[in-house]
Scaffold this motif. Structure first.
Motif, PDB file in Angstrom:
ATOM      1  N   LEU A   1      16.145 -18.249 -31.957  1.00  0.00           N
ATOM      2  CA  LEU A   1      15.025 -19.123 -31.592  1.00  0.00           C
ATOM      3  C   LEU A   1      15.495 -20.331 -30.779  1.00  0.00           C
ATOM      4  CD1 LEU A   1      12.829 -19.187 -34.809  1.00  0.00           C
ATOM      5  CD2 LEU A   1      12.429 -17.926 -32.694  1.00  0.00           C
ATOM      6  N   LEU A   2      16.567 -20.956 -31.224  1.00  0.00           N
ATOM      7  CA  LEU A   2      17.077 -22.123 -30.500  1.00  0.00           C
ATOM      8  C   LEU A   2      17.631 -21.754 -29.127  1.00  0.00           C
ATOM      9  CD1 LEU A   2      18.808 -24.017 -33.418  1.00  0.00           C
ATOM     10  CD2 LEU A   2      16.726 -24.670 -32.218  1.00  0.00           C
ATOM     11  N   SER A   3      18.351 -20.654 -29.041  1.00  0.00           N
ATOM     12  CA  SER A   3      18.920 -20.266 -27.755  1.00  0.00           C
ATOM     13  C   SER A   3      17.835 -19.805 -26.785  1.00  0.00           C
ATOM     14  CB  SER A   3      19.969 -19.181 -27.926  1.00  0.00           C
ATOM     15  OG  SER A   3      19.382 -18.004 -28.432  1.00  0.00           O
ATOM     16  N   ALA A   4      16.786 -19.171 -27.289  1.00  0.00           N
ATOM     17  CA  ALA A   4      15.670 -18.784 -26.413  1.00  0.00           C
ATOM     18  C   ALA A   4      14.977 -20.019 -25.858  1.00  0.00           C
ATOM     19  CB  ALA A   4      14.680 -17.911 -27.166  1.00  0.00           C
ATOM     20  N   ALA A   5      14.795 -21.038 -26.701  1.00  0.00           N
ATOM     21  CA  ALA A   5      14.174 -22.276 -26.230  1.00  0.00           C
ATOM     22  C   ALA A   5      15.052 -22.969 -25.190  1.00  0.00           C
ATOM     23  CB  ALA A   5      13.903 -23.202 -27.404  1.00  0.00           C
ATOM     24  N   VAL A   6      16.347 -23.059 -25.460  1.00  0.00           N
ATOM     25  CA  VAL A   6      17.265 -23.694 -24.514  1.00  0.00           C
ATOM     26  C   VAL A   6      17.316 -22.910 -23.210  1.00  0.00           C
ATOM     27  CG1 VAL A   6      19.717 -24.179 -24.096  1.00  0.00           C
ATOM     28  CG2 VAL A   6      18.665 -24.826 -26.265  1.00  0.00           C
TER      29      VAL A   6
ATOM     30  N   GLU B   1      18.286 -11.649 -21.760  1.00  0.00           N
ATOM     31  CA  GLU B   1      19.712 -11.354 -21.911  1.00  0.00           C
ATOM     32  C   GLU B   1      20.521 -12.635 -22.069  1.00  0.00           C
ATOM     33  OE1 GLU B   1      18.001 -10.137 -19.176  1.00  0.00           O
ATOM     34  OE2 GLU B   1      17.689  -8.088 -19.887  1.00  0.00           O
ATOM     35  N   ASN B   2      20.144 -13.670 -21.325  1.00  0.00           N
ATOM     36  CA  ASN B   2      20.848 -14.948 -21.440  1.00  0.00           C
ATOM     37  C   ASN B   2      20.652 -15.549 -22.829  1.00  0.00           C
ATOM     38  OD1 ASN B   2      21.635 -14.677 -18.797  1.00  0.00           O
ATOM     39  ND2 ASN B   2      20.023 -15.990 -18.003  1.00  0.00           N
ATOM     40  N   ALA B   3      19.462 -15.411 -23.365  1.00  0.00           N
ATOM     41  CA  ALA B   3      19.195 -15.926 -24.712  1.00  0.00           C
ATOM     42  C   ALA B   3      19.995 -15.156 -25.757  1.00  0.00           C
ATOM     43  CB  ALA B   3      17.701 -15.842 -25.014  1.00  0.00           C
ATOM     44  N   ILE B   4      20.147 -13.863 -25.580  1.00  0.00           N
ATOM     45  CA  ILE B   4      20.911 -13.060 -26.534  1.00  0.00           C
ATOM     46  C   ILE B   4      22.393 -13.415 -26.482  1.00  0.00           C
ATOM     47  CG2 ILE B   4      21.643 -10.700 -27.080  1.00  0.00           C
ATOM     48  CD1 ILE B   4      18.801  -9.821 -26.253  1.00  0.00           C
ATOM     49  N   ILE B   5      22.914 -13.621 -25.293  1.00  0.00           N
ATOM     50  CA  ILE B   5      24.311 -14.029 -25.155  1.00  0.00           C
ATOM     51  C   ILE B   5      24.538 -15.382 -25.820  1.00  0.00           C
ATOM     52  CG2 ILE B   5      26.070 -14.763 -23.477  1.00  0.00           C
ATOM     53  CD1 ILE B   5      24.883 -12.604 -21.593  1.00  0.00           C
TER      54      ILE B   5
END
Length: 58
Positions: free
Chosen positions: A12-17, A32-36
């Motif tokens: 959740l935090l990485s998807a927001a960022v 893909e960037n959020a998953i990485i």
């Protein structure tokens, strides 16, 4: 259970960022960037939680 919740909140935090940074840069949002970033966040939290920030029991 704590590993699952760590991965969930990291996602959740990485998807927001990732969304905010891609919007600021005028680029399309790529999951893909959020998953990485999720993998990186999770590894850092696991290492900090289990190794470096371990409480000393006396």
């Amino acid at each position: 259970m704590r590993y699952i919740m760590t991965i969930f909140w990291s996602f959740l935090l990485s998807a927001a960022v990732s969304y905010v940074l891609s919007s600021m840069g005028g680029e399309p949002f790529l999951i893909e960037n959020a998953i990485i970033l999720t993998v990186i966040f999770s590894i850092v939290v696991f290492v900090l939680g289990e190794g470096i920030l371990k409480e000393k029991t006396e």
